[in-house]
Design an enzyme around this catalytic site. Structure first.
Site, PDB file in Angstrom:
ATOM      1  N   CYS A 178       0.841  -1.196   0.000  1.00 35.35           N
ATOM      2  CA  CYS A 178       0.000   0.000   0.000  1.00 35.35           C
ATOM      3  C   CYS A 178       0.881   1.253   0.000  1.00 35.35           C
ATOM      4  O   CYS A 178       1.517   1.552  -0.992  1.00 35.35           O
ATOM      5  CB  CYS A 178      -0.992  -0.039   1.166  1.00 35.35           C
ATOM      6  SG  CYS A 178      -2.367   1.145   0.963  1.00 35.35           S
ATOM      7  N   HIS A 206      -3.552  -5.038   0.481  1.00 36.60           N
ATOM      8  CA  HIS A 206      -3.047  -5.475   1.786  1.00 36.60           C
ATOM      9  C   HIS A 206      -3.093  -7.003   1.896  1.00 36.60           C
ATOM     10  O   HIS A 206      -4.106  -7.563   2.338  1.00 36.60           O
ATOM     11  CB  HIS A 206      -3.889  -4.864   2.905  1.00 36.60           C
ATOM     12  CG  HIS A 206      -3.630  -3.423   3.158  1.00 36.60           C
ATOM     13  ND1 HIS A 206      -2.620  -2.970   3.983  1.00 36.60           N
ATOM     14  CD2 HIS A 206      -4.237  -2.306   2.665  1.00 36.60           C
ATOM     15  CE1 HIS A 206      -2.623  -1.645   4.013  1.00 36.60           C
ATOM     16  NE2 HIS A 206      -3.595  -1.221   3.218  1.00 36.60           N
ATOM     17  N   GLU A 241      -1.732  -8.735   4.074  1.00 32.55           N
ATOM     18  CA  GLU A 241      -1.688  -9.107   5.488  1.00 32.55           C
ATOM     19  C   GLU A 241      -3.030  -8.925   6.200  1.00 32.55           C
ATOM     20  O   GLU A 241      -3.261  -9.519   7.256  1.00 32.55           O
ATOM     21  CB  GLU A 241      -0.613  -8.288   6.213  1.00 32.55           C
ATOM     22  CG  GLU A 241      -0.995  -6.870   6.621  1.00 32.55           C
ATOM     23  CD  GLU A 241      -1.058  -5.863   5.482  1.00 32.55           C
ATOM     24  OE1 GLU A 241      -1.274  -4.668   5.770  1.00 32.55           O
ATOM     25  OE2 GLU A 241      -0.907  -6.250   4.301  1.00 32.55           O
TER      26      GLU A 241
END
Length: 301
Positions: A113, A208, A210
């Site tokens: 990001c 993202h 994660e």
């Protein structure tokens, strides 16, 4: 979660530096122990001896210049701050300097990001506000066809037998132009550069990998609650999260494959080239973060 100083376990296994460009939200601290735990939990391979050192670059915590050779790779998180513009905070400019330095050393660098945008800027690309405005929710991205030179991606796509994958996105900035020598690896209907690579040791991902759905839903609520995004966009984003989650296993596997990939053309070239001395500015602060309960930023992305 405590991490050892960078000089403590040199040679005992792979070592990575997580560069946190955001403060923990209250939810992230309570539900996951902080964003550091979210990243390390998602990207740690489980190999014996693998170590992750975490630096809160947003608070001025950077690895010391003399420790940079000890790391196999660097990961840059998202952030509520911009990666572009001459008015960027000092730590953002310093981060870009660091990323350019470690890339020149042949280290693997993964940007997520904001980190994707900062890596682009550091290597000579262009970043700015997205004309389409905020992109929030679970989004489908499409991979380009010619990925043979990127084994970590080709293998993952081959296993999926699909050229698309869903990922969580929360951003209002984007990469406008990839760095010299860079290649666009994925795109979407609203974002032309969802993923790019420079050689085989620099990878930027706009989404993202994660994040989990609960993090996304909490973030949507905070963005709407602070009037950062309007309620309609928030409702649409919630629907994407509730109807279909991201392909998180695919994305985290892709990131692990990149970070631990064997040397290719870029690594071989780096091995033949003397390591550049880091700029003096990088040596003035060394602090290994232990994931304290830091004060929350306005919005932690």
């Amino acid at each position: 979660m405590t991490v050892a100083p960078a000089t403590a376990a040199a040679g005992s296994g792979r070592r990575y530096a997580l560069l946190l460009a955001l403060n923990d939200s209250e939810y992230a601290r309570k539900a996951h122990g902080g964003y550091g735990n979210v990243f390390v939990g998602a990207l740690r391979s489980g190999d014996a001896g693998e170590t992750w050192d975490c630096f809160r670059v947003i608070d001025g915590e950077f690895p010391a210049a003399e420790d940079l050779p000890l790391y196999d790779g660097f990961v840059v998180s998202g952030s509520p701050h911009d990666a572009h513009g001459d008015g960027a905070p000092c730590w953002v400019r310093r981060l870009c300097l660091l990323l350019g330095t470690v890339h020149a050393m042949g280290k693997r660098v993964l940007g997520v990001c904001f980190g994707h945008q900062a890596l682009c800027r550091a290597l000579g690309g262009k970043v700015g506000r997205a004309p389409a405005g905020w992109v929030v929710g679970v989004k489908e991205v499409t991979f380009v066809e010619d990925v043979e030179a990127f084994g970590f991606l080709e293998e993952g796509i081959s296993r999926r037998k699909r050229s698309t994958a869903s990922i969580i996105e929360v951003h209002q900035d984007e990469v406008w132009e990839v760095p010299p020598g860079g290649k666009v690896l994925a795109y979407s209907d609203k974002t032309r550069v969802e993923m790019f690579a420079v050689g085989d040791n620099a990878l930027g991902i706009q989404g993202h990998p994660e994040y989990t759905n609960d993090i996304l839903l909490n973030l949507i609520n905070r963005l709407v609650g602070t009037s950062t995004i309007d309620g309609c966009l928030g409702d649409d984003a919630r629907r994407t999260a509730e109807s279909s989650g991201p392909d998180r296993e695919f994305w985290t596997g892709l990131c692990k494959g990149f970070l631990r990939g064997r040397g290719g053309a870029a690594a071989a070239a780096a091995a033949r080239t003397p390591v550049q001395e880091p700029a003096p500015e990088l040596s003035c602060c060394h602090h290994v973060a232990c994931f304290p309960a830091a004060a929350s930023a306005p919005i932690g992305l």
